[in-house]
Design a protein around this motif. Structure first.
Motif, short mmCIF file in Angstrom:
data_model
loop_
_atom_site.label_atom_id
_atom_site.label_comp_id
_atom_site.label_asym_id
_atom_site.label_seq_id
_atom_site.Cartn_x
_atom_site.Cartn_y
_atom_site.Cartn_z
N ALA A 25 0.87 -1.44 -0.01
CA ALA A 25 0.11 -0.19 0.01
C ALA A 25 1.16 0.98 -0.17
O ALA A 25 0.27 2.25 -1.21
CB ALA A 25 -0.55 0.22 1.08
N LEU A 26 1.73 1.51 0.58
CA LEU A 26 3.10 2.76 0.82
C LEU A 26 3.83 2.30 -0.68
O LEU A 26 5.50 3.93 -0.42
CB LEU A 26 3.44 1.89 2.15
N ARG A 27 4.30 1.72 -1.04
CA ARG A 27 5.00 1.36 -2.42
C ARG A 27 4.67 1.91 -3.43
O ARG A 27 3.56 2.31 -4.33
CB ARG A 27 5.28 0.17 -2.43
N ASP A 28 5.57 3.06 -4.43
CA ASP A 28 5.15 3.07 -5.86
C ASP A 28 5.86 2.92 -6.56
O ASP A 28 5.95 3.34 -7.90
CB ASP A 28 5.23 4.61 -5.35
N ASP A 29 6.52 2.15 -6.39
CA ASP A 29 7.06 1.09 -7.43
C ASP A 29 5.75 0.94 -8.93
O ASP A 29 5.41 0.30 -8.40
CB ASP A 29 8.75 -0.33 -7.24
N ALA A 30 6.02 0.49 -10.47
CA ALA A 30 6.20 -0.22 -11.15
C ALA A 30 5.07 -1.75 -10.72
O ALA A 30 3.80 -1.71 -10.50
CB ALA A 30 6.53 -0.44 -12.40
N PRO A 31 5.95 -2.41 -9.72
CA PRO A 31 5.26 -3.31 -9.62
C PRO A 31 3.96 -2.94 -8.64
O PRO A 31 3.15 -3.82 -8.53
CB PRO A 31 5.95 -4.45 -8.78
N ALA A 32 4.35 -2.46 -7.70
CA ALA A 32 3.59 -2.32 -6.31
C ALA A 32 2.24 -1.49 -7.11
O ALA A 32 0.97 -1.70 -6.57
CB ALA A 32 4.24 -1.90 -5.52
N LEU A 33 2.03 -0.31 -7.97
CA LEU A 33 1.45 -0.19 -8.19
C LEU A 33 0.10 -0.86 -8.91
O LEU A 33 -0.62 -0.82 -8.57
CB LEU A 33 1.89 0.91 -9.27
N ALA A 34 0.77 -1.96 -9.74
CA ALA A 34 0.27 -2.61 -10.82
C ALA A 34 -0.62 -3.84 -9.58
O ALA A 34 -1.91 -3.66 -10.16
CB ALA A 34 1.06 -3.33 -11.07
#
Length: 406
Positions: A25-34
């Motif tokens: 929930a607190l991450r903004d890298d590409a895999p986390a966004l997906a």
């Protein structure tokens, strides 16, 4: 890929979006966004889900084509569930080719099922069946085998093939048990209930009764002349006469069918076909013209004879005339039938599914909203419409497909 991303992916695959969000929930890298986007979609926040998946696709970029293609498939799924049916199919096709080329056949197949489900929603049954035939469910995981069986059942239901529908639902139930995903099991249960819900009404001079899908299939295979008020055709065995673009002729044919073997007075026919409360000579002249057209059209099946009070059907080969009507008939019933799936539809998606203009759909929605039969939420392009489903009715099964011009 780090352990948190892996764990979040497993949580989403098992239908646990909250478990996935706890990890990314607190991450903004590409895999986390997906993964966040997919989780929000499972929780029903489609606008946020779409935004997150788009951000993920941009973050992956051209250097990671497989991950980017997966985001495009996810975006198509979000669009389908949120009934935004105008998403670019070419982008989905390109994503599927990319996934296949890199060995990700499962996600490529899933993209194919999304495309087929969209075609089913908008009534393009032939195209949906053709594309479904190109997909082999055997090597796929249980969740996708469930999706395949549900699409087979959906097409069979719309084609009024009850036996084939029940077999496909049974396949879906077996695959869903193996998948062990609660949301998927609920979707299968919902499709199964359609098979035992009222699908139509049979109207004769002696009265009317409710039909299930099995009854409708049996009726289609009978020797009766069927005046189908669901699809606006007159059918007998393999002969089918479409009146979808000739509402006056169909109204006359239905009135004659409901009264058969008795005749129908001219006053009744004028009221049914032209809604004329006070008929004059011009109405009567038009009635004669329209009855002449109907007589010519129905000539292979029946005669339309003039009687002293009005007109009557006289059969040539069939023994019985029946009228097949929707379970609930009212103005804008087709719009309500689509909204009865409890999903949020855009007006553009409704227009696409019904094969009509968006302006006509919007007018219908405004009239329905004025009587509290539908409710809008959102604004502008994000505006969606919902309606309480008609309880226990298989409302979509007999919707006519869009006309070829659309």
């Amino acid at each position: 890929m780090d352990s948190l991303i892996t764990a979040a992916g497993h949580a989403l695959a098992a239908g646990d979006p909250l478990g996935a969000l706890k990890r990314v929930a607190l991450r903004d890298d590409a895999p986390a966004l997906a993964l966040r986007g997919i989780a929000m979609a499972q929780l029903g926040d489609f606008a946020r889900a779409k935004e997150l998946v788009k951000r993920a696709a941009r973050a992956f970029g051209a250097k990671e084509p497989v991950a980017r293609a997966r985001c495009i498939v996810a975006e198509a799924e979000i669009a389908l569930v949120s009934r935004d049916l105008n998403w670019p199919r070419k982008a989905l096709d390109a994503a599927r080719l990319t996934l296949d080329a890199h060995g990700d056949h499962v996600n490529a197949a899933y993209g194919g099922y999304l495309d087929v489900r969209r075609l089913l929603l908008i009534g393009r049954l032939d195209e949906a069946e053709r594309k479904l035939g190109a997909l082999d469910p055997a090597p796929l995981p249980p969740a996708l085998r469930t999706a395949h069986a549900l699409v087979v059942a959906g097409i069979a239901m719309r084609r009024l093939q009850a036996k084939k529908s029940r077999a496909a639902i049974a396949d879906a139930q077996r695959a869903a048990r193996l998948a062990a995903i609660p949301a998927l099991t609920a979707e299968v249960d919902s499709a199964s209930r359609l098979l035992d819900a009222p699908a139509a009404r049979l109207i004769t001079r002696g009265g009317e009764r409710v039909l299930l899908l099995d009854d409708v299939e049996a009726l289609q295979n009978s020797k009766s002349i069927i005046i189908d008020a669901c699809r606006h055709v007159v059918r007998h065995k393999k002969t089918e006469l479409s009146l979808a673009t000739r509402p006056v002729l169909f109204a006359l044919a239905r009135a004659l069918g409901e009264a058969w073997p008795a005749d129908v007075s001219r006053e009744t026919l004028l009221a049914r076909a032209f809604r004329a409360r006070h008929a004059d000579d011009s109405h009567r002249a038009r009635l004669r013209v329209e009855m002449g057209r109907l007589r010519k059209l129905l000539a292979p099946l029946a005669e339309v004879n003039a009687t002293k009070p009005g007109f009557a059907l006289v059969l040539r080969r069939a023994r019985v005339v029946v009228v097949l009507a929707r379970p609930v008939e009212e103005e804008h019933a087709a719009v309500l039938a689509l909204l009865a799936d409890r999903e949020a539809w855009s007006s553009s998606a409704l227009a696409l599914a019904l094969g009509t203009s968006q302006r006509s759909v919007q007018r219908a929605l405004d009239e329905l909203a004025a009587t509290n039969k539908v409710q809008p939420f959102g604004r502008g392009r994000a505006r969606r419409w919902m309606s309480p489903s008609l309880p226990g009715l298989a409302t979509m099964l007999l919707l006519p497909p869009p006309l070829p011009d659309h």
